[in-house]
Design a protein around this motif. Structure first.
Motif, PDB file in Angstrom:
ATOM      1  N   ASN A   4       0.862  -1.163   0.000  1.00  0.00           N
ATOM      2  CA  ASN A   4       0.000   0.000   0.000  1.00  0.00           C
ATOM      3  C   ASN A   4       0.911   1.228   0.000  1.00  0.00           C
ATOM      4  OD1 ASN A   4      -1.737   2.112   0.512  1.00  0.00           O
ATOM      5  ND2 ASN A   4      -2.944   0.973   1.997  1.00  0.00           N
ATOM      6  N   PHE A   5       0.936   1.966  -1.107  1.00  0.00           N
ATOM      7  CA  PHE A   5       1.852   3.087  -1.249  1.00  0.00           C
ATOM      8  C   PHE A   5       1.566   4.197  -0.253  1.00  0.00           C
ATOM      9  CE2 PHE A   5       4.484   1.820  -4.589  1.00  0.00           C
ATOM     10  CZ  PHE A   5       3.740   1.089  -5.491  1.00  0.00           C
ATOM     11  N   THR A   6       0.311   4.409   0.077  1.00  0.00           N
ATOM     12  CA  THR A   6      -0.028   5.462   1.032  1.00  0.00           C
ATOM     13  C   THR A   6       0.582   5.160   2.393  1.00  0.00           C
ATOM     14  OG1 THR A   6      -2.101   5.806  -0.151  1.00  0.00           O
ATOM     15  CG2 THR A   6      -1.933   6.770   2.034  1.00  0.00           C
ATOM     16  N   ALA A  28       3.670  17.737   4.439  1.00  0.00           N
ATOM     17  CA  ALA A  28       3.346  16.321   4.336  1.00  0.00           C
ATOM     18  C   ALA A  28       1.884  16.126   3.968  1.00  0.00           C
ATOM     19  CB  ALA A  28       3.647  15.606   5.661  1.00  0.00           C
ATOM     20  N   SER A  29       0.994  16.936   4.539  1.00  0.00           N
ATOM     21  CA  SER A  29      -0.415  16.783   4.212  1.00  0.00           C
ATOM     22  C   SER A  29      -0.691  17.249   2.792  1.00  0.00           C
ATOM     23  CB  SER A  29      -1.286  17.541   5.202  1.00  0.00           C
ATOM     24  OG  SER A  29      -1.022  18.931   5.114  1.00  0.00           O
ATOM     25  N   ALA A  30       0.057  18.209   2.295  1.00  0.00           N
ATOM     26  CA  ALA A  30      -0.127  18.671   0.918  1.00  0.00           C
ATOM     27  C   ALA A  30       0.318  17.614  -0.070  1.00  0.00           C
ATOM     28  CB  ALA A  30       0.646  19.966   0.693  1.00  0.00           C
ATOM     29  N   ALA A  31       1.341  16.839   0.290  1.00  0.00           N
ATOM     30  CA  ALA A  31       1.859  15.835  -0.628  1.00  0.00           C
ATOM     31  C   ALA A  31       1.167  14.488  -0.473  1.00  0.00           C
ATOM     32  CB  ALA A  31       3.356  15.642  -0.397  1.00  0.00           C
ATOM     33  N   MET A  32       0.364  14.323   0.571  1.00  0.00           N
ATOM     34  CA  MET A  32      -0.304  13.049   0.807  1.00  0.00           C
ATOM     35  C   MET A  32      -1.413  12.814  -0.209  1.00  0.00           C
ATOM     36  SD  MET A  32       0.880  11.055   2.753  1.00  0.00           S
ATOM     37  CE  MET A  32       0.079   9.688   3.417  1.00  0.00           C
ATOM     38  N   PRO A  33      -1.415  11.658  -0.844  1.00  0.00           N
ATOM     39  CA  PRO A  33      -2.486  11.366  -1.788  1.00  0.00           C
ATOM     40  C   PRO A  33      -3.789  11.058  -1.070  1.00  0.00           C
ATOM     41  CG  PRO A  33      -0.993   9.509  -1.612  1.00  0.00           C
ATOM     42  CD  PRO A  33      -0.414  10.614  -0.783  1.00  0.00           C
ATOM     43  N   ARG A  34      -4.884  11.258  -1.772  1.00  0.00           N
ATOM     44  CA  ARG A  34      -6.191  10.944  -1.197  1.00  0.00           C
ATOM     45  C   ARG A  34      -6.366   9.423  -1.148  1.00  0.00           C
ATOM     46  NH1 ARG A  34      -6.935  14.776  -4.998  1.00  0.00           N
ATOM     47  NH2 ARG A  34      -7.665  13.223  -6.477  1.00  0.00           N
ATOM     48  N   ALA A  35      -7.033   8.955  -0.116  1.00  0.00           N
ATOM     49  CA  ALA A  35      -7.283   7.530   0.017  1.00  0.00           C
ATOM     50  C   ALA A  35      -8.269   7.093  -1.064  1.00  0.00           C
ATOM     51  CB  ALA A  35      -7.842   7.208   1.395  1.00  0.00           C
ATOM     52  N   GLY A  36      -7.992   5.974  -1.712  1.00  0.00           N
ATOM     53  CA  GLY A  36      -8.883   5.435  -2.724  1.00  0.00           C
ATOM     54  C   GLY A  36      -8.737   6.095  -4.077  1.00  0.00           C
ATOM     55  N   GLY A  37      -7.754   6.987  -4.250  1.00  0.00           N
ATOM     56  CA  GLY A  37      -7.546   7.650  -5.527  1.00  0.00           C
ATOM     57  C   GLY A  37      -6.856   6.717  -6.516  1.00  0.00           C
ATOM     58  N   SER A  38      -6.784   7.168  -7.752  1.00  0.00           N
ATOM     59  CA  SER A  38      -6.133   6.367  -8.783  1.00  0.00           C
ATOM     60  C   SER A  38      -4.613   6.532  -8.696  1.00  0.00           C
ATOM     61  CB  SER A  38      -6.629   6.811 -10.158  1.00  0.00           C
ATOM     62  OG  SER A  38      -6.179   8.122 -10.435  1.00  0.00           O
ATOM     63  N   VAL A  43       0.551   9.866  -8.277  1.00  0.00           N
ATOM     64  CA  VAL A  43       1.734  10.440  -8.906  1.00  0.00           C
ATOM     65  C   VAL A  43       1.647  11.965  -8.925  1.00  0.00           C
ATOM     66  CG1 VAL A  43       3.042  10.588 -11.067  1.00  0.00           C
ATOM     67  CG2 VAL A  43       2.217   8.374 -10.270  1.00  0.00           C
ATOM     68  N   LYS A  44       0.485  12.495  -9.307  1.00  0.00           N
ATOM     69  CA  LYS A  44       0.309  13.949  -9.363  1.00  0.00           C
ATOM     70  C   LYS A  44       0.511  14.576  -7.983  1.00  0.00           C
ATOM     71  CE  LYS A  44      -3.071  13.926 -13.096  1.00  0.00           C
ATOM     72  NZ  LYS A  44      -4.494  14.122 -13.409  1.00  0.00           N
ATOM     73  N   ASP A  45      -0.083  13.982  -6.950  1.00  0.00           N
ATOM     74  CA  ASP A  45       0.030  14.527  -5.602  1.00  0.00           C
ATOM     75  C   ASP A  45       1.469  14.456  -5.091  1.00  0.00           C
ATOM     76  OD1 ASP A  45      -2.665  15.047  -5.644  1.00  0.00           O
ATOM     77  OD2 ASP A  45      -3.221  13.305  -4.420  1.00  0.00           O
ATOM     78  N   THR A  46       2.164  13.380  -5.405  1.00  0.00           N
ATOM     79  CA  THR A  46       3.549  13.228  -4.973  1.00  0.00           C
ATOM     80  C   THR A  46       4.446  14.244  -5.654  1.00  0.00           C
ATOM     81  OG1 THR A  46       3.173  10.871  -4.589  1.00  0.00           O
ATOM     82  CG2 THR A  46       5.448  11.593  -4.737  1.00  0.00           C
ATOM     83  N   VAL A  47       4.263  14.421  -6.957  1.00  0.00           N
ATOM     84  CA  VAL A  47       5.067  15.400  -7.693  1.00  0.00           C
ATOM     85  C   VAL A  47       4.755  16.813  -7.208  1.00  0.00           C
ATOM     86  CG1 VAL A  47       5.474  16.407  -9.972  1.00  0.00           C
ATOM     87  CG2 VAL A  47       5.409  13.931  -9.705  1.00  0.00           C
ATOM     88  N   LYS A  48       3.476  17.093  -6.945  1.00  0.00           N
ATOM     89  CA  LYS A  48       3.092  18.409  -6.438  1.00  0.00           C
ATOM     90  C   LYS A  48       3.754  18.667  -5.082  1.00  0.00           C
ATOM     91  CE  LYS A  48      -0.899  21.286  -5.281  1.00  0.00           C
ATOM     92  NZ  LYS A  48      -0.320  21.805  -4.056  1.00  0.00           N
ATOM     93  N   GLY A  49       3.782  17.661  -4.225  1.00  0.00           N
ATOM     94  CA  GLY A  49       4.440  17.805  -2.926  1.00  0.00           C
ATOM     95  C   GLY A  49       5.937  18.052  -3.068  1.00  0.00           C
ATOM     96  N   ALA A  50       6.562  17.381  -4.031  1.00  0.00           N
ATOM     97  CA  ALA A  50       7.994  17.585  -4.261  1.00  0.00           C
ATOM     98  C   ALA A  50       8.262  18.997  -4.771  1.00  0.00           C
ATOM     99  CB  ALA A  50       8.512  16.554  -5.254  1.00  0.00           C
ATOM    100  N   VAL A  51       7.441  19.466  -5.682  1.00  0.00           N
ATOM    101  CA  VAL A  51       7.599  20.832  -6.209  1.00  0.00           C
ATOM    102  C   VAL A  51       7.380  21.857  -5.101  1.00  0.00           C
ATOM    103  CG1 VAL A  51       6.597  22.527  -7.802  1.00  0.00           C
ATOM    104  CG2 VAL A  51       7.036  20.202  -8.588  1.00  0.00           C
ATOM    105  N   ASP A  52       6.359  21.636  -4.270  1.00  0.00           N
ATOM    106  CA  ASP A  52       6.089  22.558  -3.163  1.00  0.00           C
ATOM    107  C   ASP A  52       7.255  22.602  -2.165  1.00  0.00           C
ATOM    108  OD1 ASP A  52       3.644  23.172  -4.271  1.00  0.00           O
ATOM    109  OD2 ASP A  52       2.490  21.868  -2.928  1.00  0.00           O
TER     110      ASP A  52
END
Length: 107
Positions: A4-6, A28-38, A43-52
């Protein structure tokens, strides 16, 4: 192996915070993906967290040059950005490796 990646990302962040003393609850909360997402959302949330995290480190560096930030805050922001980038690169390497293994499978 069923991972489970989350949960893995949460465990990594908790270990990184305790090892470095970083309290990155907001990032950390900004980069955390939503539960049950695709997977693409992950990937989008992780990259967004890295950029932030990278932008935060850059902003803190600029503030330090202007004399508006403490050196500890700059080091913390840069370390957080480095940890986030290392995590993204490791995940990317695993995804590429898995894709290559799929390509090697007989049809």
């Amino acid at each position: 192996m069923n991972t489970n990646f989350t949960d893995a990302i949460s465990a990594y962040r908790a270990a990184a915070r305790s090892a470095t003393g970083i309290d990155g609850a907001a990032s950390a909360s900004a980069a955390m993906p939503r539960a049950g997402g695709s997977f693409s959302d992950l990937v989008k949330d992780t990259v967004k967290g890295a950029v932030d995290a990278n932008r935060n480190a850059e902003n803190m560096s600029v503030k330090a040059l202007a004399g508006q930030a403490d050196l500890r805050d700059v080091v913390t922001a840069v370390a957080n950005a480095e940890i986030t980038l290392d995590t993204v690169v490791a995940i990317r390497d695993k995804v590429v490796s898995a894709y290559n293994e799929i390509l090697k499978m007989p049809m």
